[in-house]
Design a protein around this motif. Structure first.
Motif, short mmCIF file in Angstrom:
data_model
loop_
_atom_site.label_atom_id
_atom_site.label_comp_id
_atom_site.label_asym_id
_atom_site.label_seq_id
_atom_site.Cartn_x
_atom_site.Cartn_y
_atom_site.Cartn_z
N GLY A 11 10.68 -12.89 -7.29
CA GLY A 11 11.16 -13.95 -6.42
C GLY A 11 11.46 -13.51 -5.00
N LYS A 12 11.21 -12.24 -4.69
CA LYS A 12 11.45 -11.78 -3.33
C LYS A 12 10.48 -12.44 -2.36
CE LYS A 12 14.77 -8.65 -3.35
NZ LYS A 12 15.90 -8.65 -2.40
N LYS B 131 6.38 -6.62 1.34
CA LYS B 131 5.72 -6.67 2.64
C LYS B 131 4.22 -6.92 2.48
CE LYS B 131 9.02 -3.38 4.64
NZ LYS B 131 9.17 -2.09 5.37
N LYS B 132 3.61 -7.41 3.54
CA LYS B 132 2.17 -7.61 3.56
C LYS B 132 1.49 -6.32 3.99
CE LYS B 132 -1.50 -10.50 5.52
NZ LYS B 132 -2.09 -10.72 4.20
N LEU B 133 0.45 -5.93 3.27
CA LEU B 133 -0.32 -4.74 3.63
C LEU B 133 -1.34 -5.10 4.70
CD1 LEU B 133 -1.15 -2.94 0.24
CD2 LEU B 133 -0.01 -1.92 2.21
N GLN B 134 -1.22 -4.48 5.87
CA GLN B 134 -2.22 -4.69 6.92
C GLN B 134 -3.42 -3.76 6.76
OE1 GLN B 134 1.12 -4.82 7.89
NE2 GLN B 134 1.02 -7.01 8.27
N MET B 135 -3.22 -2.65 6.05
CA MET B 135 -4.31 -1.68 5.86
C MET B 135 -4.27 -1.20 4.42
SD MET B 135 -5.24 1.71 8.15
CE MET B 135 -3.75 2.62 7.74
N THR B 136 -5.36 -1.38 3.66
CA THR B 136 -5.38 -1.03 2.25
C THR B 136 -5.93 0.37 1.99
OG1 THR B 136 -7.56 -2.08 1.98
CG2 THR B 136 -5.62 -3.45 1.55
N LEU B 137 -6.22 1.11 3.04
CA LEU B 137 -6.72 2.47 2.90
C LEU B 137 -5.69 3.35 2.20
CD1 LEU B 137 -9.21 4.24 4.06
CD2 LEU B 137 -7.54 5.00 5.74
N HIS B 138 -6.14 4.21 1.28
CA HIS B 138 -5.25 5.17 0.63
C HIS B 138 -6.08 6.38 0.20
CE1 HIS B 138 -6.61 4.16 -3.52
NE2 HIS B 138 -6.77 2.96 -3.01
N PRO B 139 -5.44 7.52 -0.10
CA PRO B 139 -6.19 8.77 -0.31
C PRO B 139 -6.76 8.97 -1.70
CG PRO B 139 -3.84 9.21 -0.37
CD PRO B 139 -3.98 7.76 -0.01
N LEU B 140 -6.76 7.92 -2.54
CA LEU B 140 -7.28 8.08 -3.90
C LEU B 140 -8.60 7.35 -4.13
CD1 LEU B 140 -3.97 7.86 -5.95
CD2 LEU B 140 -5.29 9.91 -5.38
N ASP B 141 -9.17 6.78 -3.09
CA ASP B 141 -10.45 6.09 -3.25
C ASP B 141 -11.23 6.13 -1.93
OD1 ASP B 141 -12.27 4.72 -4.90
OD2 ASP B 141 -11.70 2.80 -4.00
N ILE B 142 -12.54 6.28 -2.04
CA ILE B 142 -13.38 6.33 -0.84
C ILE B 142 -13.63 4.91 -0.33
CG2 ILE B 142 -15.54 7.19 0.12
CD1 ILE B 142 -15.82 8.94 -2.36
N PRO B 143 -13.35 4.63 0.92
CA PRO B 143 -13.65 3.30 1.47
C PRO B 143 -15.14 2.98 1.38
CG PRO B 143 -12.19 4.52 2.94
CD PRO B 143 -12.66 5.49 1.91
N ASP B 144 -15.46 1.71 1.22
CA ASP B 144 -16.86 1.29 1.10
C ASP B 144 -17.67 1.63 2.34
OD1 ASP B 144 -16.53 0.30 -1.47
OD2 ASP B 144 -15.99 -1.70 -0.77
N GLU C 190 5.57 -7.79 15.28
CA GLU C 190 4.34 -7.57 16.03
C GLU C 190 4.17 -6.08 16.35
OE1 GLU C 190 2.11 -9.17 20.11
OE2 GLU C 190 4.07 -9.97 19.50
N GLY C 191 2.98 -5.58 16.11
CA GLY C 191 2.70 -4.19 16.37
C GLY C 191 2.94 -3.27 15.19
N THR C 192 3.56 -3.80 14.11
CA THR C 192 3.84 -3.00 12.92
C THR C 192 2.65 -3.07 11.96
OG1 THR C 192 6.22 -3.36 13.08
CG2 THR C 192 5.36 -2.68 10.94
N VAL C 193 2.29 -1.94 11.40
CA VAL C 193 1.23 -1.88 10.41
C VAL C 193 1.82 -1.35 9.10
CG1 VAL C 193 -0.99 -0.87 9.76
CG2 VAL C 193 -0.57 -1.49 12.13
N ASN C 194 1.82 -2.17 8.06
CA ASN C 194 2.29 -1.74 6.76
C ASN C 194 1.12 -1.17 5.95
OD1 ASN C 194 4.95 -2.69 7.21
ND2 ASN C 194 4.33 -4.76 6.63
N SER C 195 1.26 0.06 5.51
CA SER C 195 0.23 0.69 4.70
C SER C 195 0.79 1.94 4.04
CB SER C 195 -0.99 1.06 5.55
OG SER C 195 -0.70 2.16 6.39
N GLU D 12 -5.49 -5.47 -3.89
CA GLU D 12 -6.28 -6.70 -3.97
C GLU D 12 -5.53 -7.87 -3.35
OE1 GLU D 12 -9.89 -8.14 -4.62
OE2 GLU D 12 -9.35 -6.21 -5.52
N GLU D 13 -4.22 -7.94 -3.64
CA GLU D 13 -3.40 -9.03 -3.10
C GLU D 13 -2.88 -8.73 -1.70
OE1 GLU D 13 -3.03 -7.55 -5.97
OE2 GLU D 13 -3.03 -9.01 -7.59
N GLY D 14 -2.95 -7.45 -1.28
CA GLY D 14 -2.44 -7.08 0.04
C GLY D 14 -0.93 -7.10 0.11
N ILE D 15 -0.27 -6.59 -0.96
CA ILE D 15 1.18 -6.62 -1.04
C ILE D 15 1.71 -5.20 -1.26
CG2 ILE D 15 3.20 -7.46 -2.32
CD1 ILE D 15 1.81 -9.63 -0.76
N LEU D 16 2.81 -4.87 -0.57
CA LEU D 16 3.49 -3.59 -0.71
C LEU D 16 4.95 -3.83 -1.05
CD1 LEU D 16 4.08 -0.49 -0.16
CD2 LEU D 16 4.31 -1.11 2.24
#
Length: 231
Positions: free
Chosen positions: A193-194, A97-110, A201-206, A80-84
């Motif tokens: 506090g981190k 880190k900031k999540l650029q992609m929230t997709l994960h294998p435990l829930d079906i995307p809308d 640039e070009g990195t995708v955190n997910s 929800e917050e987009g944080i990893l």
């Protein structure tokens, strides 16, 4: 009158079919997840805790089920917050880190598309088959696609991710429909506090990209760049 009855029946049937083919959302879950590359190498086997309502996931690999080709991961994700958070409990450190992609294998995307309903195993032998819905879609932020097999009760069984560089099979094992340890979904005190790290640039955190990076690193170790590729 007849036209009204037909319209009512058609509306009910349409609504029923629409409900059947709308992505469902998973339950709270605790269990094990195995991650295997399509080269046949086990990348991780780890315990997870998933809060479907709060959209939080903790995944810890290579602890109780270590594998030779896997590097230990301890990930805490707030979708929800987009944080990893990448956590190192042994050294009492973490990276935020900031999540650029929230997709994960435990829930079906809308936006997943219904593909088919199939039976894993046998549909003609009692107790030897499981009916699943197959959902497919495109990956966001990186080029690729996915295919998810989900039970009639909305429990993800397997998810396959296909990218330009590698592909993975995520398998959901020993599932319990509860959060067994809520503290696992709380940010450790040594992470408080981190600052949020800058994303190159070009990195995708997910969640998926953790394994893409791992797979690339392991593959480079197994096949050094100065050697010719195998035939």
């Amino acid at each position: 009158m007849f036209a009204a009855v037909v319209l009512f029946v058609f509306t009910c049937l349409t609504a029923s079919r629409a409900d059947h083919h709308q992505p469902c959302h998973s339950h709270n879950m605790s269990g094990l997840m195995s991650v295997t590359s399509f080269r046949g190498e086990v990348r991780a086997v780890g315990a997870y805790t998933y809060d479907s309502m709060g959209r939080k996931l903790r995944f810890r690999s290579n602890e109780s089920h270590p594998t030779n080709s896997s590097i230990g991961l301890d990930l805490l994700m707030f979708f929800e917050e987009g944080i990893l958070y990448e956590i190192d409990s042994k050294n009492q450190s973490c990276e935020k880190k900031k999540l650029q992609m929230t997709l994960h294998p435990l829930d079906i995307p809308d936006d997943a598309k219904y593909s088919s309903t199939v039976t894993s195993g046998s549909s003609s032998i009692e107790g030897e088959g499981m009916k699943v819905n197959v959902w497919v879609g495109k990956l966001t932020s990186i080029k690729g696609s996915y295919s998810m097999s989900v039970t009639m009760g909305c429990l993800p069984v397997t998810t396959m991710y296909f990218t330009e560089t590698t592909s993975f099979l995520f398998s959901n094992l020993d599932v319990e429909l509860e959060i067994k340890d809520p503290d696992l979904l709380v940010v450790p005190s040594f992470c408080h506090g981190k600052p949020l790290e800058d994303t190159p640039e070009g990195t995708v955190n997910s969640f998926l990209n953790e394994f893409i990076s791992l797979d690339t690193a392991v593959h480079r170790i197994l096949i050094p760049s100065h050697l010719p590729p195998p035939c």
